[in-house]
Write an enzyme that holds these catalytic residues in place. Structure first.
Site, short mmCIF file in Angstrom:
data_model
loop_
_atom_site.label_atom_id
_atom_site.label_comp_id
_atom_site.label_asym_id
_atom_site.label_seq_id
_atom_site.Cartn_x
_atom_site.Cartn_y
_atom_site.Cartn_z
N GLY A 168 2.06 -8.29 14.02
CA GLY A 168 2.87 -7.11 14.31
C GLY A 168 2.36 -6.43 15.56
O GLY A 168 1.15 -6.33 15.76
N ARG B 87 5.65 -14.38 14.82
CA ARG B 87 4.93 -15.02 13.73
C ARG B 87 5.21 -16.52 13.91
O ARG B 87 6.33 -16.92 14.18
CB ARG B 87 5.41 -14.49 12.40
N SER B 88 4.16 -17.30 13.79
CA SER B 88 4.32 -18.71 14.13
C SER B 88 4.09 -19.62 12.93
O SER B 88 2.97 -19.75 12.43
CB SER B 88 3.33 -19.07 15.26
N ASP C 9 -5.35 -9.35 10.85
CA ASP C 9 -6.15 -10.33 10.13
C ASP C 9 -5.52 -11.72 10.15
O ASP C 9 -6.23 -12.73 10.21
CB ASP C 9 -6.47 -9.85 8.71
N THR D 46 -3.43 -3.52 15.06
CA THR D 46 -2.53 -3.35 13.92
C THR D 46 -2.55 -1.87 13.55
O THR D 46 -3.59 -1.23 13.64
CB THR D 46 -2.99 -4.17 12.70
N ILE D 47 -1.41 -1.35 13.13
CA ILE D 47 -1.40 0.09 12.82
C ILE D 47 -2.05 0.39 11.47
O ILE D 47 -2.31 1.54 11.15
CB ILE D 47 0.03 0.69 12.83
N ASP E 216 -6.93 -1.68 8.71
CA ASP E 216 -7.49 -2.28 7.51
C ASP E 216 -8.36 -3.49 7.80
O ASP E 216 -8.32 -4.48 7.07
CB ASP E 216 -6.36 -2.67 6.55
N ALA F 196 0.52 18.11 3.09
CA ALA F 196 1.38 17.57 2.04
C ALA F 196 0.92 18.08 0.68
O ALA F 196 -0.25 18.36 0.47
CB ALA F 196 1.37 16.05 2.07
N GLU G 172 3.76 3.01 1.85
CA GLU G 172 4.64 1.85 1.69
C GLU G 172 4.07 0.86 0.70
O GLU G 172 4.79 0.19 -0.03
CB GLU G 172 4.73 1.20 3.06
N ARG H 139 5.66 2.05 14.52
CA ARG H 139 5.08 0.91 15.24
C ARG H 139 5.19 1.07 16.75
O ARG H 139 4.53 0.35 17.50
CB ARG H 139 5.83 -0.36 14.83
#
Lengths: 322, 322, 322, 322
Positions: free
Chosen positions: B14, B75-76, B106, B129-130, B133, B190, B224, B256
């Site tokens: 991504g 993506r491959s 990853d 990556t957003i 992680d 929140a 999500e 993104r």
């Protein structure tokens, strides 16, 4: 005509950026004319419950930029009843309110029309809704802000769409006419714009988008009010080509909020000022608006009209997308 | 160790804001060291197809701010096969590429690990990556930008939530750990934050939210990756109280995209530079990251780890929401 | 009238957001009408040097949002000379350009008027300047974007002004009429707005601002074109009260850049399209604009007019500030 | 150690975004521990005048995003005197304040050090300043926000710089070390970055910028604390080449305001929480900060240190600009 000394104001229906600028306009102009100003909270509910507050002009000035509405809003079932409206009339009498300004959409003005049958106080309307679907004004408070929010978010989605050469279907708000879709679609170079009453040929759209191995993103803006809708549209496209790399985005309620744009702040101030001045000139049951770049007052019963996409927009849509 | 004269770089998985800043870092440092730099387009697909371009350092400098990735990504499926990887190795040989830098998540580094079994060129990873992680780095490229985009949009939704005293369930991106939900939830005040492995007691949540006639908005951030998800959560809440005024918003893919934040631009430049310098120092098969505010290199097989919410965050969640 | 097959377009004078949207409008409409389109780089300099490029409609579409101008701009001393204009005419002939579209301000159109004396090709103008000071159009490309940028920055300055209860003098761009100051001042609740030809009574301003121990910020927006100017104004205020806590901010050139607002993107597309269509309908030596919400064509010699602040704005200034 | 039941908090020195998030952190953690919380307004002035307010945790939550400080701030000459500090101590006693949290810069902590000589209440500091120049923390509240504001504005200036192929000297805030200049310069691809103690060779800079007819913009970021300064720098450049097309921009106080970035909101919440918890654990006269990604407490007398540009930054500056 009774002299106006005390004005009441409230915001009703869906909130939109610019409402607070309008309150600032109303408050400052009332102050300059030595009028007392009360705000009713939560729309018509506040009228019925006598939930009013003294409005402080300097407090409103500090909040001229803010989205939402400091007076809150609510949809009121009770005001739809005669009893509710009689209660409201009582409240206005008790509090010696001489005139009422309402900031809202067509539902708000329908309410005032009904109210005028039993209450002969002068009412003045200010168009506040992001949909831009009222006759009597070329622009409603919140439309410009909503389009700006939509395009900022579409610009961001474009970054990730271009990185993956994806098809993106992006749903924007709008009810019957798709103005937000048109303005945001044109302003972001969308490849297709789906609005109510535009035919949708997804086979053609997919051809235009190219094969799965296209070299670019393909962005489609879908109006919320579109007969099909963004998820069924996605489904239909996948039926034609199951391999397609497609994502959906629904911009949703972010379009309702955020600080008001420059245009909406100015519009709010102009219309808030105009509303008070119109009342002082003996006008009643009209909505202040901007028509052909002039301040304009339109009777409530001519404000709720079916909007058509005008010829220029129709022509632009043909040239630029879909 | 063979002298490095020609580096290849690609972006994979991504996309995330900061990738272009990392490319700028790689390109400028390569230039300062008289290295040739080629970019492979569309991730591993470009490696397999030999889809490479000369990278122009001044062109990349102009785009240091941009979200997405100028080299595109994909993506491959082919790279998952031995045949695909052999093709890629061939391409690298033919083009005399001495080392490879990959910017991704990853999945990207798993791919390099597998590739290293047949290809002994040195590989260097940069975390893009957003989701934030990855072990081996306290921050991945794009996380700060994504959180900023999330909070800007949540701030906007708050305007309309407050105007209506509504409950809003807002879904943000994130996979297994909910970092974007935690950071954006805390940063916007929140009222509740739902992340994976946090128990969800909706009766209690509704009590906390108050009755239908509450005097404020009640904002819930839902990750999500949460086991329940924002729509089922809304459904459950409505089962308990059918009258509740509740709306859903899914921020989606806007998180993104968009220009990279200041933090991500700096991070991209630091890691892009560090990656080239690590290669020149003979390092291989490691990912450059920032650990405890220091540049750090971590072997690929230690990068893909299960992340836990640390004690400090756990404690903050207890104090501030849900 | 010779059939138009090949249009030339350039941007001139100061750049402004929306110029790229206008180029997109021109390009797409030219493409739909099977016209060839060349862009001249760096304004009139490009005309003289024959510095032209084929314009790619899809490339421009991708850049519809961007501030600045992809064709660059420059002030051209050579075009002021007859020799320069003869060279330009030669270039147009050699390249078989049938018509010319110029996006710029009053200097640009004065140039076209002079050019029309020796060159009888049809010319079409599009108003591009942040100053909004052209007759023939209620809005020039870039004005709305500039006001939005100004108000975003003034909103930020307010945070620090309020924290210190300071007086802030903020200078915004604008030449002779102060429109940016008026719109941004009203839209941010400024306490005073200083524009050309408004009298400045600093003793009164200081009284309004209160003593050194005031409880609030006091924000003054000063138009760049104001006869006094922000630094002399600050000096005069300090002469009256040397203890005053006062800061100056000059927003400067940020107001010229940044992505175009929604309004300016739409305006650019509308005017770019209208310009090509006007040429195809045989019009020449006019500027496309929006007057009273209608597309409008105004002869060049009527476009450069002295602007007055209209009555409504004058009245709003009295009510809302200084 | 006396049990802490009532905490006082104030903001001092220059305001910075994130201060309100820190107040929210302090308030919420105090509430969770059943502590009373009073806010002193206008920094040390409020301490001396007994200008205190009950802090409402839910009110602060709503303002977690806002720049500036809800408690206001001021520079206090009176607190520099023994008499002033004795008055302050009296106020704390009268109001039964058991501990004090101060959010500010090095001036604020010097004040607390002096105060601790006569008052033995426990003091806790939180670093709030956009300059990021305190030892004991890798990041001060407001730095990230300021850099983001700087880069947004530099990005905008780039649009107009590129359109004209101009040299732009842009001054950003910063005192002795130029961190904002470094981060914003690197993050916007600046061509040169002038910070304190970097030698300035303008002949070389002009050569790098190219002749008057260069094909690109040339952007120089100048730190406010630079020995020369942006206007003298411009003058020197013009002495070398009087024909040069050069503009100056001073970003100024916008860098102090605006909503806090995601990073600063989180930092504020973490440090506000940590400050209260440190007090409850018997700590005193230390500043909470983040060092190497860990919460950290540093004695006041070790916080005010001369900052050096570290080796990694020095190396990046060499590679990327100047």
């Amino acid at each position: 005509m009774k002299t106006i000394k005390h004005i009441g104001v409230f915001t009703s229906g869906g909130d939109s950026p610019g409402m607070n600028a309008a309150l600032h306009g109303v408050a400052k102009t009332a102050e300059m004319n030595n009028l007392r100003l009360s705000g009713f909270k939560k729309g018509y509910e506040g009228l019925i419950d006598g939930d009013l507050v003294q409005l402080d002009s300097s407090q409103l000035k500090k909040n001229v930029h803010r989205g939402g509405t400091l007076l809150k809003t609510a949809r009121s079932k009770r005001f739809l009843t005669l009893e509710g409206r009689q209660r409201a009339m009582q409240i206005l009498e008790t509090n010696k309110v001489d005139a009422l300004i309402a900031i809202g959409g067509d539902g708000t003005f329908k309410g005032l029309l009904a109210f005028s049958e039993i209450c002969d106080l002068p009412f003045l309307g200010i168009p506040g809704t992001i949909d831009n679907d009222l006759a009597g004004t070329d622009f409603t408070l919140g439309f410009d802000s909503a389009v700006n929010t939509a395009i900022e978010n579409i610009d961001k989605i474009r970054d990730t769409a271009e990185s993956h050469n994806r098809i993106f279907l992006i749903e924007v708000m709008g009810r019957d006419c798709g103005y937000i879709a048109i303005h945001s679609g044109l302003g972001t170079g969308a490849d297709a714009i789906l609005i109510p009453e535009s035919g949708h040929d997804f086979t053609q759209l997919l051809e235009k988008a190219g094969s799965y191995d296209r070299e670019e993103a393909f962005v489609v803006i879908v109006s919320e009010g579109d007969e099909l809708g963004v998820e069924p549209a996605a489904k239909k496209i996948k039926e034609i080509n199951p391999e397609v790399d497609l994502r959906i985005a629904k911009l949703g309620h972010v379009q309702r909020g955020g600080n008001a744009s420059a245009f909406d702040r100015m519009l709010g101030i102009r219309l808030g000022t105009a509303a008070v001045e119109a009342l002082l000139h003996g006008r009643k049951n009209v909505m202040a608006g901007i028509l052909n770049n002039q301040l304009s007052l339109t009777p409530f019963d001519q404000v709720v009209k079916e909007h058509q996409v005008n010829d220029e927009l129709r022509s632009l849509l043909k040239i630029f997308g879909s």
